[in-house]
Design a protein around this motif. Sequence first.
Motif, PDB file in Angstrom:
ATOM      1  N   TYR A  36      -5.214  -3.222  -1.543  1.00  0.00           N
ATOM      2  CA  TYR A  36      -3.860  -2.710  -1.319  1.00  0.00           C
ATOM      3  C   TYR A  36      -3.035  -2.769  -2.603  1.00  0.00           C
ATOM      4  O   TYR A  36      -2.356  -1.804  -2.974  1.00  0.00           O
ATOM      5  N   LEU A  37      -3.109  -3.902  -3.299  1.00  0.00           N
ATOM      6  CA  LEU A  37      -2.353  -4.056  -4.546  1.00  0.00           C
ATOM      7  C   LEU A  37      -2.828  -3.085  -5.613  1.00  0.00           C
ATOM      8  O   LEU A  37      -2.031  -2.537  -6.378  1.00  0.00           O
ATOM      9  N   GLU A  38      -4.144  -2.864  -5.650  1.00  0.00           N
ATOM     10  CA  GLU A  38      -4.725  -2.016  -6.693  1.00  0.00           C
ATOM     11  C   GLU A  38      -4.521  -0.531  -6.412  1.00  0.00           C
ATOM     12  O   GLU A  38      -4.142   0.234  -7.313  1.00  0.00           O
ATOM     13  N   ASN A  39      -4.728  -0.108  -5.168  1.00  0.00           N
ATOM     14  CA  ASN A  39      -4.757   1.325  -4.858  1.00  0.00           C
ATOM     15  C   ASN A  39      -3.470   1.866  -4.254  1.00  0.00           C
ATOM     16  O   ASN A  39      -3.173   3.047  -4.410  1.00  0.00           O
ATOM     17  N   ILE A  40      -2.720   1.033  -3.545  1.00  0.00           N
ATOM     18  CA  ILE A  40      -1.465   1.480  -2.930  1.00  0.00           C
ATOM     19  C   ILE A  40      -0.269   1.116  -3.811  1.00  0.00           C
ATOM     20  O   ILE A  40       0.550   1.973  -4.162  1.00  0.00           O
ATOM     21  N   LYS A  41      -0.189  -0.138  -4.203  1.00  0.00           N
ATOM     22  CA  LYS A  41       0.920  -0.575  -5.037  1.00  0.00           C
ATOM     23  C   LYS A  41       0.717  -0.195  -6.498  1.00  0.00           C
ATOM     24  O   LYS A  41       1.672  -0.176  -7.277  1.00  0.00           O
ATOM     25  N   ARG A  42      -0.522   0.085  -6.872  1.00  0.00           N
ATOM     26  CA  ARG A  42      -0.880   0.516  -8.236  1.00  0.00           C
ATOM     27  C   ARG A  42      -0.456  -0.522  -9.280  1.00  0.00           C
ATOM     28  O   ARG A  42       0.028  -0.188 -10.365  1.00  0.00           O
ATOM     29  N   LEU A  43      -0.668  -1.783  -8.958  1.00  0.00           N
ATOM     30  CA  LEU A  43      -0.314  -2.841  -9.900  1.00  0.00           C
ATOM     31  C   LEU A  43      -1.373  -2.962 -10.989  1.00  0.00           C
ATOM     32  O   LEU A  43      -2.537  -2.614 -10.789  1.00  0.00           O
ATOM     33  N   LYS A  44      -0.961  -3.476 -12.130  1.00  0.00           N
ATOM     34  CA  LYS A  44      -1.901  -3.708 -13.215  1.00  0.00           C
ATOM     35  C   LYS A  44      -2.800  -4.888 -12.855  1.00  0.00           C
ATOM     36  O   LYS A  44      -2.426  -5.769 -12.087  1.00  0.00           O
ATOM     37  N   TYR A  45      -3.979  -4.919 -13.453  1.00  0.00           N
ATOM     38  CA  TYR A  45      -4.958  -5.940 -13.126  1.00  0.00           C
ATOM     39  C   TYR A  45      -4.426  -7.352 -13.363  1.00  0.00           C
ATOM     40  O   TYR A  45      -4.699  -8.264 -12.588  1.00  0.00           O
TER      41      TYR A  45
END
Length: 274
Positions: free
Chosen positions: A53-62
């Motif tokens: 969710y954080l990676e693909n929806i929120k598009r947060l950096k690693y």
Amino acid sequence: MEFQEYLEERGKAENTIQTYLGHVRGYILWYEESYGQEMLQLYHVNILDYRSYLENIKRLKYNSIDAKLSALSSYNEFLIENGIQEEQVITAKDRLKFQQMIASPADIEKQEVDEFLQEVLVETGKRNYAIATLLAYAGLRVSESVNILLTDIDFQARELRVIGKGNKQRIVFINDKIIHAVRDYLKERKSQSEYLFVSRKGGKLHRSSVNRFFRQCSDRITPHKLRHFFCSHALKCGYSIPEVANQAGHSSERTTLLYTNTSRREMKEKANRL
């Protein structure tokens, strides 16, 4: 919150504690919104869903995702220690690997820093100038600067005792710029407070006051950028990596190594040569 007490007992810095608490609250909110029930313990499959969710929806950096998972890992340990669950469900394999910065985190040059310091002196006075000079030429964090006691600074030895993250103490060596700035400020300081930097009312200065005068004097330079500048500038002036790590209070020399990377300006110049 018991988790807060758990972190305090382990000597975590106040900023780290508040960050961890925020990350855990964020996960609990996501869990309850996603599954419609109260979160009682952590499950590995849910952690993987949250990471996605954080990676693909929120598009947060690693690195932002990794910081959240790190907080949840500590929360997992807390739950185990308190008998709420038995297994550690967050492993090193679950943490996203992210590429270290190719460019140095420092993106301001010495002339820009000195012009900013002069702006602070002219527009906001000697106290703020002394604080900003400390951040720029000693590499201190804002929280460290506002906690300096009068007895922590030794002008003759050119040393400053600093209490950093996790209440770790270190000795920072200070230059003429800092000594002159602090001494000039002390001539007009009128307070019985044990703290070096005091508010207009004579009490301990709050970090929000520091952030406020930075915003007043620049829309680009922040306290943390001055810390980046110090690390980069010190290495250019001949400091070794261990010396900079000690001055800045880095927990690992790997952090200091980032400042040996090419600057953004140099990378842009090279790009124009292509």
